[in-house]
Motif scaffolding. Sequence first.
Motif, mmCIF file in Angstrom:
data_model
loop_
_atom_site.group_PDB
_atom_site.id
_atom_site.type_symbol
_atom_site.label_atom_id
_atom_site.label_comp_id
_atom_site.label_asym_id
_atom_site.label_seq_id
_atom_site.Cartn_x
_atom_site.Cartn_y
_atom_site.Cartn_z
ATOM 1 N N MET A 1 0.958 -1.836 0.234
ATOM 2 C CA MET A 1 0.164 0.153 0.294
ATOM 3 C C MET A 1 0.792 1.436 -0.360
ATOM 4 O O MET A 1 1.659 1.296 0.647
ATOM 5 N N HIS A 2 0.758 2.276 -0.848
ATOM 6 C CA HIS A 2 1.568 3.369 -0.770
ATOM 7 C C HIS A 2 1.260 4.371 0.593
ATOM 8 O O HIS A 2 0.323 4.269 1.009
ATOM 9 N N PRO A 3 2.321 4.927 0.820
ATOM 10 C CA PRO A 3 2.189 5.537 1.960
ATOM 11 C C PRO A 3 1.235 5.929 2.048
ATOM 12 O O PRO A 3 0.473 6.422 3.770
ATOM 13 N N VAL A 4 1.145 7.626 0.760
ATOM 14 C CA VAL A 4 0.194 8.048 1.090
ATOM 15 C C VAL A 4 -1.340 8.132 1.664
ATOM 16 O O VAL A 4 -1.617 8.468 2.576
ATOM 17 N N ILE A 5 -1.666 6.755 0.651
ATOM 18 C CA ILE A 5 -3.020 6.104 1.250
ATOM 19 C C ILE A 5 -3.070 5.241 2.584
ATOM 20 O O ILE A 5 -4.048 5.638 3.242
ATOM 21 N N ARG A 61 0.880 0.943 8.645
ATOM 22 C CA ARG A 61 1.599 2.297 8.507
ATOM 23 C C ARG A 61 3.117 2.266 8.956
ATOM 24 O O ARG A 61 4.510 2.636 8.648
ATOM 25 N N ILE A 62 3.846 1.132 9.792
ATOM 26 C CA ILE A 62 5.201 0.916 10.778
ATOM 27 C C ILE A 62 6.303 0.838 9.372
ATOM 28 O O ILE A 62 7.274 1.331 9.225
ATOM 29 N N PRO A 63 5.519 -0.343 8.725
ATOM 30 C CA PRO A 63 7.071 -0.771 8.227
ATOM 31 C C PRO A 63 6.595 -0.228 6.749
ATOM 32 O O PRO A 63 7.623 -0.940 5.522
ATOM 33 N N LEU A 64 6.032 0.560 6.216
ATOM 34 C CA LEU A 64 6.073 1.341 4.919
ATOM 35 C C LEU A 64 7.260 2.467 4.492
ATOM 36 O O LEU A 64 7.843 2.909 5.040
ATOM 37 N N ALA A 65 7.739 1.647 3.359
ATOM 38 C CA ALA A 65 9.195 2.101 2.753
ATOM 39 C C ALA A 65 8.559 3.480 2.003
ATOM 40 O O ALA A 65 7.637 3.544 2.352
ATOM 41 N N HIS A 66 9.501 4.965 2.320
ATOM 42 C CA HIS A 66 9.391 5.905 1.818
ATOM 43 C C HIS A 66 8.006 6.804 2.842
ATOM 44 O O HIS A 66 7.229 7.480 2.346
ATOM 45 N N GLY A 67 8.481 6.605 4.387
ATOM 46 C CA GLY A 67 7.455 7.261 4.865
ATOM 47 C C GLY A 67 7.006 6.778 6.178
ATOM 48 O O GLY A 67 7.264 7.300 7.143
ATOM 49 N N GLY A 68 7.525 5.384 5.874
ATOM 50 C CA GLY A 68 7.311 4.885 7.731
ATOM 51 C C GLY A 68 8.795 4.760 8.410
ATOM 52 O O GLY A 68 10.162 4.736 7.311
ATOM 53 N N LYS A 69 9.366 5.227 9.362
ATOM 54 C CA LYS A 69 10.092 4.829 10.216
ATOM 55 C C LYS A 69 10.557 3.498 10.849
ATOM 56 O O LYS A 69 11.031 4.077 11.433
#
Length: 148
Positions: A1-5, A61-69
């Motif tokens: 899933m895209h970080p913005v979504i 949201r935690i593991p997301l690349a390009h935005g997740g920390k």
Amino acid sequence: MHPVIAAWLHYVAVILMSGAIVAELYLLKLKPGSETVPLLARIDRLYGIAALAVLLTGFARIPLAHGGKGLDYYLQSGTFHGAMGLFLLAAAISIPPTIRFLKWKKAADTGQLPDATAWAANRKFAHIGLTAIALIALAMAAMARGAG
């Protein structure tokens, strides 16, 4: 899933949860009636579903690349632990009113309505929940800026 979504879904869930608890506060200002009692139970269900969505979308949201920390960032953050503690407190505090609302809905189906004093007494739970949501939002904003 895209970080913005993922972020958008998380924010929508927070807004739904907040709106549901404000709706509960409004209904609890009214007199209990054959329409308000079942509506309160339905709105409380929406509150529970939205709270679950907040939790799930937040963890997603935690593991997301390009935005997740990343998980390590959150596990080391006192602000994150404080926000999760507040979330659990709000969840625990919402259980007694939910049980009451379901009992009242069942009784209202047979024509029995709760007395106005018992009805209004549930407002304190909604106020505590709304305050917890505001404090969680503060903690999350602080955490996003590196505090804690």
